[in-house]
Structure formats: C-alpha cells, structure tokens
Design a protein around this motif. Structure first.
Motif, PDB file in Angstrom:
ATOM      1  N   THR A 102     -48.504  51.036  87.668  1.00  8.12           N
ATOM      2  CA  THR A 102     -48.764  51.590  86.330  1.00  8.12           C
ATOM      3  C   THR A 102     -48.073  52.924  86.105  1.00  8.12           C
ATOM      4  O   THR A 102     -48.124  53.459  84.991  1.00  8.12           O
ATOM      5  N   GLU A 103     -47.410  53.450  87.118  1.00  9.04           N
ATOM      6  CA  GLU A 103     -46.696  54.713  86.960  1.00  9.04           C
ATOM      7  C   GLU A 103     -45.532  54.525  85.991  1.00  9.04           C
ATOM      8  O   GLU A 103     -44.717  53.613  86.133  1.00  9.04           O
ATOM      9  N   ASN A 104     -45.487  55.366  84.968  1.00  7.61           N
ATOM     10  CA  ASN A 104     -44.442  55.338  83.936  1.00  7.61           C
ATOM     11  C   ASN A 104     -44.476  54.074  83.072  1.00  7.61           C
ATOM     12  O   ASN A 104     -43.494  53.756  82.398  1.00  7.61           O
ATOM     13  N   VAL A 105     -45.600  53.370  83.074  1.00  9.20           N
ATOM     14  CA  VAL A 105     -45.747  52.170  82.243  1.00  9.20           C
ATOM     15  C   VAL A 105     -46.290  52.571  80.877  1.00  9.20           C
ATOM     16  O   VAL A 105     -47.171  53.434  80.779  1.00  9.20           O
ATOM     17  N   VAL A 106     -45.783  51.960  79.815  1.00  2.96           N
ATOM     18  CA  VAL A 106     -46.193  52.298  78.458  1.00  2.96           C
ATOM     19  C   VAL A 106     -47.685  52.041  78.267  1.00  2.96           C
ATOM     20  O   VAL A 106     -48.258  51.119  78.859  1.00  2.96           O
ATOM     21  N   GLU A 107     -48.315  52.860  77.423  1.00  4.12           N
ATOM     22  CA  GLU A 107     -49.765  52.805  77.245  1.00  4.12           C
ATOM     23  C   GLU A 107     -50.231  51.455  76.719  1.00  4.12           C
ATOM     24  O   GLU A 107     -51.281  50.952  77.117  1.00  4.12           O
ATOM     25  N   GLY A 108     -49.447  50.883  75.808  1.00  4.47           N
ATOM     26  CA  GLY A 108     -49.853  49.595  75.249  1.00  4.47           C
ATOM     27  C   GLY A 108     -49.975  48.517  76.299  1.00  4.47           C
ATOM     28  O   GLY A 108     -50.906  47.705  76.280  1.00  4.47           O
ATOM     29  N   ALA A 109     -49.040  48.493  77.240  1.00  6.57           N
ATOM     30  CA  ALA A 109     -49.056  47.469  78.294  1.00  6.57           C
ATOM     31  C   ALA A 109     -50.239  47.667  79.233  1.00  6.57           C
ATOM     32  O   ALA A 109     -50.855  46.700  79.695  1.00  6.57           O
ATOM     33  N   ILE A 110     -50.563  48.912  79.543  1.00 11.10           N
ATOM     34  CA  ILE A 110     -51.711  49.186  80.402  1.00 11.10           C
ATOM     35  C   ILE A 110     -52.999  48.749  79.709  1.00 11.10           C
ATOM     36  O   ILE A 110     -53.887  48.144  80.332  1.00 11.10           O
ATOM     37  N   ALA A 158     -33.269  49.986  71.853  1.00  6.22           N
ATOM     38  CA  ALA A 158     -34.181  50.039  73.003  1.00  6.22           C
ATOM     39  C   ALA A 158     -35.138  51.225  72.932  1.00  6.22           C
ATOM     40  O   ALA A 158     -36.322  51.101  73.281  1.00  6.22           O
ATOM     41  N   ASP A 159     -34.652  52.384  72.494  1.00  9.22           N
ATOM     42  CA  ASP A 159     -35.525  53.561  72.391  1.00  9.22           C
ATOM     43  C   ASP A 159     -36.648  53.324  71.380  1.00  9.22           C
ATOM     44  O   ASP A 159     -37.790  53.756  71.591  1.00  9.22           O
ATOM     45  N   THR A 160     -36.331  52.650  70.290  1.00 11.76           N
ATOM     46  CA  THR A 160     -37.345  52.343  69.283  1.00 11.76           C
ATOM     47  C   THR A 160     -38.382  51.374  69.847  1.00 11.76           C
ATOM     48  O   THR A 160     -39.585  51.513  69.600  1.00 11.76           O
ATOM     49  N   ILE A 161     -37.914  50.406  70.624  1.00 15.01           N
ATOM     50  CA  ILE A 161     -38.835  49.449  71.258  1.00 15.01           C
ATOM     51  C   ILE A 161     -39.769  50.179  72.215  1.00 15.01           C
ATOM     52  O   ILE A 161     -40.989  49.959  72.210  1.00 15.01           O
ATOM     53  N   ARG A 162     -39.213  51.063  73.020  1.00 16.35           N
ATOM     54  CA  ARG A 162     -40.032  51.818  73.975  1.00 16.35           C
ATOM     55  C   ARG A 162     -41.057  52.687  73.246  1.00 16.35           C
ATOM     56  O   ARG A 162     -42.238  52.705  73.614  1.00 16.35           O
ATOM     57  N   ASP A 163     -40.629  53.380  72.191  1.00 15.73           N
ATOM     58  CA  ASP A 163     -41.555  54.224  71.432  1.00 15.73           C
ATOM     59  C   ASP A 163     -42.645  53.386  70.764  1.00 15.73           C
ATOM     60  O   ASP A 163     -43.805  53.810  70.677  1.00 15.73           O
ATOM     61  N   SER A 164     -42.263  52.215  70.291  1.00 11.05           N
ATOM     62  CA  SER A 164     -43.227  51.329  69.654  1.00 11.05           C
ATOM     63  C   SER A 164     -44.279  50.863  70.659  1.00 11.05           C
ATOM     64  O   SER A 164     -45.472  50.784  70.345  1.00 11.05           O
ATOM     65  N   LEU A 165     -43.839  50.574  71.865  1.00  9.43           N
ATOM     66  CA  LEU A 165     -44.770  50.122  72.906  1.00  9.43           C
ATOM     67  C   LEU A 165     -45.769  51.214  73.275  1.00  9.43           C
ATOM     68  O   LEU A 165     -46.926  50.929  73.617  1.00  9.43           O
ATOM     69  N   GLN A 166     -45.338  52.460  73.198  1.00 12.93           N
ATOM     70  CA  GLN A 166     -46.250  53.560  73.508  1.00 12.93           C
ATOM     71  C   GLN A 166     -47.391  53.631  72.493  1.00 12.93           C
ATOM     72  O   GLN A 166     -48.504  54.057  72.815  1.00 12.93           O
ATOM     73  N   ALA A 167     -47.119  53.210  71.269  1.00 14.85           N
ATOM     74  CA  ALA A 167     -48.126  53.279  70.208  1.00 14.85           C
ATOM     75  C   ALA A 167     -48.790  51.936  69.937  1.00 14.85           C
ATOM     76  O   ALA A 167     -49.729  51.849  69.136  1.00 14.85           O
TER      77      ALA A 167
END
Length: 415
Positions: free
Chosen positions: A104-112, A356-365
């Motif tokens: 879970t280290e450095n894993v996006v919040e949504g996935a956790i 890709a950056d937009t996808i990553r940011d979206s996953l965080q939210a």
C-alpha cells in the motif's frame, strides 16, 4: 456439472503451484504470472485460470467456489465492489501486516479504499481505474469553457445544449448506471449507503437526500432534454465513445481505454487524425464549483481464498505481481492504470497515455461504489429504478429507489 464445480476440487497442482483466477485481459496477467514464477527461483509456479467476461458472472463463480471451500482459489482478481461480500463471511485469507504495509506504500487513496473492509485491508490493490472528463477542444472553445479550471455538470450540459452537441454518458440499465449514480451522489457530498457495515435489516440509504436529488437532476436533465442523444437508454461505454468521436461529440465521462481505442482507429484509417488532435481531458465534472468531484473507481484487487493450501506463497507471489515494474508494464501493454503512483514515473506511460497525470490525480480523489456485503442487491436496485434517464424524476426517484432497495434487503420485495 454443478456438483463437479461445487465439489471444492479445484485444478490439480503441485504443492507449490498457485492458481490465479484472472479476469479477461490482453494477456498481461498471464505474462506477469510467468515472470513472477521465473523470478521465484522455483519457490512457486503460478498458473492462470480465466474467469467469465462480465463482472457479475465472475462474482458468482468465485462466490460459489469460496462458499464451497474450494482450495484452488490461491489468488483471485476481484472487482472492488465485490470485496465486502467476500470478506464479511470470512472467505478471504487475512493479509499479513508486512504484506499490507509493502503493497500500500505510494498507492492511490481510492484503490486502498476499494481494497478495505471494516477499516482493514482485506485485498491487495493491483491496478486501479477511473473515469475522467474527455472533451472536444473545438466545442469547449466555442462554448467559452475554460478547461484549465474545474468543470461542472451544469457547464457541460449547457455547452451541449448551446452548441447542439451530445454528451457522452452511459444511460443503459446496467452496472454503468450504478457507476454514474454513485459518482454523482459522492460528488455532491453524499453516499448511497450511510453505514456500510449495517445489517440488511438496519441499513440506511443516502439516496433520498439533497445529494441524491442533485444526482437525479443531472441524469433527468440529460435524459429529458435529449442531451445524451437518442441512443442514451441503451448506451454503454463503447457506444459513448463512438458518439464522442463523431460530429456531435462534445464532452464525455469515460474510462482511459478511450485513448488507445481512438489511436488505434486513426492508425487503422477508420478515424481522421483531426479527431484525435481535437481531444482533451480533465478531472471528472463537479456538481458545484466549490466542491471537488469524486470520480468513479474501478480496477482489480488481488485476494487469497481462505481455504487456499498455500496462503503464504500466494501473498509472496502477490507482492511480485503488484510490483511497481509490473504495474507500469501492465499499463503500457494492457492499458490498465497502476494503483501505485511510483509506476507513473515510467517514461513509456506518458508516451502511451499523455493524460496519465490526470488519471493518477483522479484516482487520488476517486470514491468506491457502495462498500457493502449486499452490493449486488443495491446495484441491481439502482439499475432498475434509475433507468432510463428520461424517466428519472428528482421529486420521486431518489425516494422510490431508496424504498425499493430497502424492501429488497429486508426480504419484502424481489429484484
């Protein structure tokens, strides 16, 4: 055949052979299985077993096997919404603390969030997915929308109306409707289920609320005003993409597959390069200007069956499967976004997916769909009461759908 499937006798294997039940892809999971097997130095060997194409059938097969005590379920590729249903009855082997920490280290919040049940990590995030806002640059410019700033549903609806274009949304009576309703409710500050851990008798739904009404207003307006086009009631993600690529395309909410599919169409000569050049992207639309959106969450988590003969080896293999290197490779080759943010640093990813950056940011939210052991009943209930979009009424649909789903959960009505 049912007796054979339910007997608990999975595929015969050697003591250190692990069976990984995978969802269909472009061969990426099988390639990772071989790679990790080779790198294990003989400690284990991973064999893959293909699950059905659709998520509902995957859920049914795995749930039946787990309930029967099938010992072959060493590793399973699981959709996040089905995790609570399998975790609640103890069908999943506990995730060791060291594995949970490492994966879970450095894993996006949504996935956790999608891998967790009752505040405990019960599966391991493998890859994550999210919908973003795709738009035709020419339409956004003509409508006077500043796409460098967050965009609201009201803005994209008004743009489609004034420019006489259609919005790419999924209005079919299927899982995509649950995805849409959940994203709207969450983006409005609500949740479809107020207390995910409640029993079927005490569960409280958050549909008949201000957030639920706001969600209904968006879906109803798009449906009744014809903003989604004539095919909206049967429109899925692929149909949305086709419409978006056409002359009437404007804005669309959809998954990252949109980009490689469009690139492939251009390379095949079935789509003009000008269409690809006209496509932009951003974060999922907000419900209000001052509240961040909660985009849909998808992807796959890895779980280990509680009756597996090799849970320790299975989790050792999972650590290899979800390594940063394997996640980035899987994104590049199969188009499935990494759950680990470090994987996005692979230069090949930006070349293949410039958003890709937009996808990553979206996953965080991103917000998971309702985390509940009764997900199948909740999702099917939403599909039956919120479709077609033109039939949605903000004054009645949130309340009637809430009453219907509650009655189903209490055994008073049938789906």
């Amino acid at each position: 055949m049912g007796t054979l499937v339910m007997s608990g006798c999975g595929p015969a294997s050697a003591d250190n052979t692990l069976t990984w039940y995978i969802n269909p892809d472009a061969g990426g999971q099988a390639a990772i299985a071989q790679k990790c097997s080779d790198e294990s130095g003989g400690r284990y060997s991973i064999e893959t077993s293909l699950l059905p194409n659709d998520a509902a059938s995957q859920r049914e097969q795995l749930a039946r096997r787990l309930a029967a005590g099938d010992t072959s379920l060493d590793i399973m590729s699981l959709d996040p919404p089905f995790v609570p249903e399998l975790a609640e009855p103890g069908f999943l082997a506990p995730v060791p603390e060291d594995v949970a920490e490492a994966t879970t280290e450095n894993v996006v919040e949504g996935a956790i969030a999608g891998a967790t049940w009752k505040d405990e990590l019960v599966t391991v995030p493998f890859w994550a997915n999210t919908q973003i806002l795709w738009y035709r640059k020419s339409v956004a410019q003509a409508a006077g929308i500043d796409v460098t700033q967050p965009v609201t549903w009201e803005q994209v609806m008004e743009a489609a109306r004034t420019q006489e274009k259609t919005l790419g949304v999924q209005g079919q009576q299927g899982e995509s409707m649950t995805v849409w309703v959940n994203a709207l409710v969450e983006s409005a500050g609500g949740s479809i289920i107020v207390d995910p851990e409640a029993t079927a008798e005490t569960v409280e739904l958050g549909l008949d609320t201000e957030a639920g009404v706001a969600a209904a207003e968006v879906i109803s307006t798009i449906g009744k005003d014809g903003l989604g086009g004539p095919g909206l009631p049967t429109q899925d993600e692929s149909a949305s993409l086709i419409g978006f690529q056409g002359d009437a395309g404007s804005f669309m909410v959809n998954w990252p597959f949109v980009w490689p599919a469009t690139v492939a169409a251009v390379e095949a000569g079935t789509l003009d390069q000008a269409v690809l050049d006209d496509i932009g992207w951003g974060i999922y639309p907000r419900m209000t200007e001052d509240q961040e959106a909660a985009p849909p969450l998808g992807g796959i988590n890895l779980g280990v069956g509680a009756q597996s003969d090799n849970p320790e080896l299975a989790y050792e293999a999972i650590e290899c499967i979800v390594s940063v290197e394997n996640q980035s490779e899987y994104f590049v080759t199969n188009g499935n976004p990494p759950a680990n943010t470090e994987a996005y640093e692979d230069p090949r990813i930006e070349e293949s997916f410039p958003m890709a950056d937009t996808i990553r940011d979206s996953l965080q939210a991103a917000a998971p769909r309702p985390q509940t052991p009764f997900y199948n009943e909740v999702s099917t209930g939403i599909q039956q009461t919120w479709a077609p979009p033109s039939a949605v009424d903000p004054d009645s649909t949130p309340a009637s759908s809430s009453d219907f789903i509650t009655s189903v959960l209490r055994g008073e009505q049938l789906l």
